[in-house]
Motif scaffolding. Structure first.
Motif, PDB file in Angstrom:
ATOM      1  N   MET A  56      58.058  21.658  97.585  1.00 57.45           N
ATOM      2  CA  MET A  56      57.751  21.144  98.925  1.00 57.45           C
ATOM      3  C   MET A  56      57.266  19.698  98.857  1.00 57.45           C
ATOM      4  N   GLU A  57      56.453  19.360  97.835  1.00 56.41           N
ATOM      5  CA  GLU A  57      55.993  17.970  97.690  1.00 56.41           C
ATOM      6  C   GLU A  57      57.159  17.042  97.463  1.00 56.41           C
ATOM      7  N   ASN A  58      58.141  17.492  96.715  1.00 57.37           N
ATOM      8  CA  ASN A  58      59.327  16.679  96.468  1.00 57.37           C
ATOM      9  C   ASN A  58      60.099  16.419  97.757  1.00 57.37           C
ATOM     10  N   GLU A  59      60.043  17.380  98.700  1.00 60.67           N
ATOM     11  CA  GLU A  59      60.734  17.234  99.986  1.00 60.67           C
ATOM     12  C   GLU A  59      59.799  16.724 101.080  1.00 60.67           C
ATOM     13  N   ASP A  60      58.548  16.408 100.724  1.00 58.91           N
ATOM     14  CA  ASP A  60      57.559  15.905 101.673  1.00 58.91           C
ATOM     15  C   ASP A  60      57.321  16.922 102.795  1.00 58.91           C
ATOM     16  N   ILE A  61      57.109  18.178 102.419  1.00 61.64           N
ATOM     17  CA  ILE A  61      56.886  19.278 103.365  1.00 61.64           C
ATOM     18  C   ILE A  61      55.553  19.948 103.035  1.00 61.64           C
ATOM     19  N   VAL A  62      54.818  20.350 104.059  1.00 64.89           N
ATOM     20  CA  VAL A  62      53.545  21.056 103.912  1.00 64.89           C
ATOM     21  C   VAL A  62      53.689  22.438 104.553  1.00 64.89           C
ATOM     22  N   CYS A  63      53.194  23.478 103.859  1.00 63.27           N
ATOM     23  CA  CYS A  63      53.220  24.844 104.401  1.00 63.27           C
ATOM     24  C   CYS A  63      51.843  25.183 104.946  1.00 63.27           C
ATOM     25  N   ARG A  64      51.787  25.571 106.214  1.00 63.09           N
ATOM     26  CA  ARG A  64      50.532  25.965 106.863  1.00 63.09           C
ATOM     27  C   ARG A  64      50.532  27.484 107.044  1.00 63.09           C
ATOM     28  N   ILE A  65      49.441  28.134 106.587  1.00 65.57           N
ATOM     29  CA  ILE A  65      49.360  29.596 106.617  1.00 65.57           C
ATOM     30  C   ILE A  65      48.315  30.051 107.627  1.00 65.57           C
ATOM     31  N   ASP A  66      48.707  30.945 108.502  1.00 62.36           N
ATOM     32  CA  ASP A  66      47.806  31.551 109.485  1.00 62.36           C
ATOM     33  C   ASP A  66      47.779  33.049 109.197  1.00 62.36           C
ATOM     34  N   ALA A  67      46.665  33.536 108.632  1.00 60.41           N
ATOM     35  CA  ALA A  67      46.577  34.941 108.238  1.00 60.41           C
ATOM     36  C   ALA A  67      45.183  35.470 108.547  1.00 60.41           C
TER      37      ALA A  67
ATOM     38  N   ASN B  68      65.317  28.640 101.944  1.00 60.50           N
ATOM     39  CA  ASN B  68      66.117  28.322 103.130  1.00 60.50           C
ATOM     40  C   ASN B  68      65.322  27.455 104.105  1.00 60.50           C
ATOM     41  N   ALA B  69      64.023  27.803 104.308  1.00 59.46           N
ATOM     42  CA  ALA B  69      63.179  27.033 105.235  1.00 59.46           C
ATOM     43  C   ALA B  69      62.996  25.599 104.746  1.00 59.46           C
ATOM     44  N   ILE B  70      62.827  25.419 103.439  1.00 64.38           N
ATOM     45  CA  ILE B  70      62.653  24.067 102.895  1.00 64.38           C
ATOM     46  C   ILE B  70      63.959  23.282 102.987  1.00 64.38           C
ATOM     47  N   ARG B  71      65.071  23.945 102.643  1.00 66.91           N
ATOM     48  CA  ARG B  71      66.361  23.262 102.635  1.00 66.91           C
ATOM     49  C   ARG B  71      66.730  22.737 104.020  1.00 66.91           C
ATOM     50  N   TYR B  72      66.500  23.562 105.058  1.00 65.87           N
ATOM     51  CA  TYR B  72      66.932  23.179 106.401  1.00 65.87           C
ATOM     52  C   TYR B  72      65.799  22.634 107.265  1.00 65.87           C
ATOM     53  N   GLY B  73      64.567  22.603 106.720  1.00 69.04           N
ATOM     54  CA  GLY B  73      63.447  22.121 107.528  1.00 69.04           C
ATOM     55  C   GLY B  73      62.889  20.795 107.062  1.00 69.04           C
ATOM     56  N   ARG B  74      63.662  20.031 106.281  1.00 69.11           N
ATOM     57  CA  ARG B  74      63.160  18.763 105.742  1.00 69.11           C
ATOM     58  C   ARG B  74      62.682  17.810 106.833  1.00 69.11           C
ATOM     59  N   LYS B  75      63.425  17.795 107.940  1.00 72.80           N
ATOM     60  CA  LYS B  75      63.100  16.833 108.998  1.00 72.80           C
ATOM     61  C   LYS B  75      61.787  17.172 109.704  1.00 72.80           C
ATOM     62  N   GLY B  76      61.401  18.421 109.687  1.00 79.85           N
ATOM     63  CA  GLY B  76      60.220  18.832 110.437  1.00 79.85           C
ATOM     64  C   GLY B  76      58.903  18.599 109.733  1.00 79.85           C
ATOM     65  N   LYS B  77      58.936  18.445 108.410  1.00 78.52           N
ATOM     66  CA  LYS B  77      57.746  18.138 107.602  1.00 78.52           C
ATOM     67  C   LYS B  77      56.774  19.306 107.456  1.00 78.52           C
ATOM     68  N   TYR B  78      56.940  20.378 108.251  1.00 74.69           N
ATOM     69  CA  TYR B  78      56.007  21.506 108.154  1.00 74.69           C
ATOM     70  C   TYR B  78      56.781  22.828 108.104  1.00 74.69           C
ATOM     71  N   ILE B  79      56.181  23.780 107.422  1.00 70.47           N
ATOM     72  CA  ILE B  79      56.621  25.183 107.480  1.00 70.47           C
ATOM     73  C   ILE B  79      55.387  25.994 107.840  1.00 70.47           C
TER      74      ILE B  79
END
Length: 406
Positions: free
Chosen positions: A275-286, A310-321
């Motif tokens: 995720m760091e390589n794709e500049d993406i951050v995962c936010r967890i709500d539990a 799949n979420a990382i591959r197609y969610g690069r533009k959104g910056k968040y998962i």
């Protein structure tokens, strides 16, 4: 109809009995009056006087009355009995399945009405049997869409309904067999294409190396790197295909109680470098408390790895998962949301099909192997869970649901 038939017979014979008694009484009365009149005339009165003196008028009247009653009753009932025999014979033939048999109608009274109704019933049964026979012929020709009308609340109606159900089930079975054959052919086609493409590249570059068709060591290493990359892709495809086949062939599960929150947090940690390589951050709500399910952890991790990739591959533009874990009505749910490009409405129904790629690309960079989501779906469903997807212009969410561990 049976009760009506018995009721009619009773009334008929009661009527004959009453008429016979009345006729006998009338005859005896007239005979008594005639006898009193004839007593005044000689020699006609001699037999009458002898009968009265030696036998008696009352015993004579009783004997004559009984004989006369029996004669009248026989004469009046003979026609009824004969007609009843005809009706009974007809009903017996109809009962034996001779629905084309016609009972003769000799009168317009109740018995005649019963004969008419029996004939109408037999004709209706005969027509319905012809419809059933025609329907069976149509089904035998392979026209499973043909439906036999279910008209009667009797055994024939139940037979027609059973035939319709059987035809529908047979049609579904044949369609499933055809779908299975098509699926097998599609699988062979997809596998052949996906195996041939990287293999062709590998062979091509190895041929260049084998024939020394490179200028220097730099170009040689370039060819080797490409061949290695294609071989790696080929291995991933074979591994995915093997995993998909194992899951669909009923791989036994080693079920253990698992806390979904801890499980997914650990999974996200493993994807942090990616995720760091794709500049993406995962936010967890539990929730703070444990959310437990009964699953095979080794199998389930593969499903969520595929969903995360799949979420990382197609969610690069959104910056968040966003990963939401929760429990409601004894169901554990996990929602994984990315904010990249949406999945089109045309592609959405097929997103979990094997070898299906929404962008119709077979490139390594975006297409993957086309088996990731199909494998995830198989793993989740074999655990008794469900998976669904919703996508619009803002976000794409994959939701999985499992029953709570008891």
């Amino acid at each position: 109809m049976k009760n009506k038939f018995i009721h009619t017979i009773r009334w008929k014979f009661l009527f004959v009995f009453v008429v016979s008694v009345a006729g006998t009484a009338l005859f005896i009365l007239l005979s008594f009056l005639l006898g009193r009149y004839l007593l005044a005339f000689d020699p006609i009165n001699i037999p009458l006087i002898w009968v009265i003196n030696n036998i008696g008028s009352e015993p004579t009247a009783i004997v004559v009355g009984i004989i006369l009653f029996l004669v009248i009753y026989y004469l009046l009932s003979r026609k009824i009995i004969g007609y009843l025999e005809e009706i009974m014979l007809g009903l017996h033939e109809i009962k034996q399945g001779q629905f084309d048999y016609t009972i003769p109608v000799h009168s317009s009274d109740e018995l005649g009405m019963i004969a008419v109704q029996a004939n109408e019933m037999a004709a209706e049964l005969n027509r319905y049997l012809a419809e059933i026979t025609y329907g069976l012929h149509e089904i035998a020709k392979g026209r499973f869409e043909h439906k036999i009308p279910v008209k009667l609340a009797n055994d024939l109606g139940m037979v027609a309904d059973s035939i319709n159900h059987m035809s529908a089930q047979l049609s579904r079975s044949i369609q499933e067999e055809r779908n299975a054959e098509k699926t097998k052919n599609d699988l062979i086609t997809g596998v052949s294409h996906d195996l041939r493409t990287p293999l062709t590249s590998i062979l091509g570059f190895l041929e260049l190396i084998e024939k020394d068709r490179y200028q220097d060591e730099v170009e040689l290493r370039y060819y080797v790197n490409i061949a290695y990359s294609k071989a790696t892709s080929l291995k991933k495809l074979i591994d995915d295909l093997f995993e998909y086949t194992r899951m669909n062939n009923g791989l036994p599960l080693k079920l253990v109680e698992l806390d979904m929150t801890d499980f997914l947090r650990q999974l996200v940690e493993e994807f942090v470098p990616y995720m760091e390589n794709e500049d993406i951050v995962c936010r967890i709500d539990a929730p703070n408390e444990a959310v437990k399910v009964l699953v095979d952890g080794d199998r389930l991790v593969r499903a969520y790895e595929n969903l995360m990739s799949n979420a990382i591959r197609y969610g690069r533009k959104g910056k968040y998962i966003d990963l939401v874990i929760g429990q409601k009505d004894r169901v554990v749910f996990v929602k994984m949301t990315n904010y990249g490009d949406p999945i089109s409405d045309r592609d959405l129904p097929y997103i979990f099909d094997r070898f299906y790629r929404a962008e119709q690309s077979r490139s390594k960079e975006t297409g993957g192997t086309g088996l990731g989501l199909a494998i995830a779906k198989s793993i989740i469903e074999v655990h008794g869970g469900t998976i669904s997807v919703h996508s619009d212009h803002r976000q794409t969410t994959f939701e999985t649901r499992f029953p709570v561990s008891c």
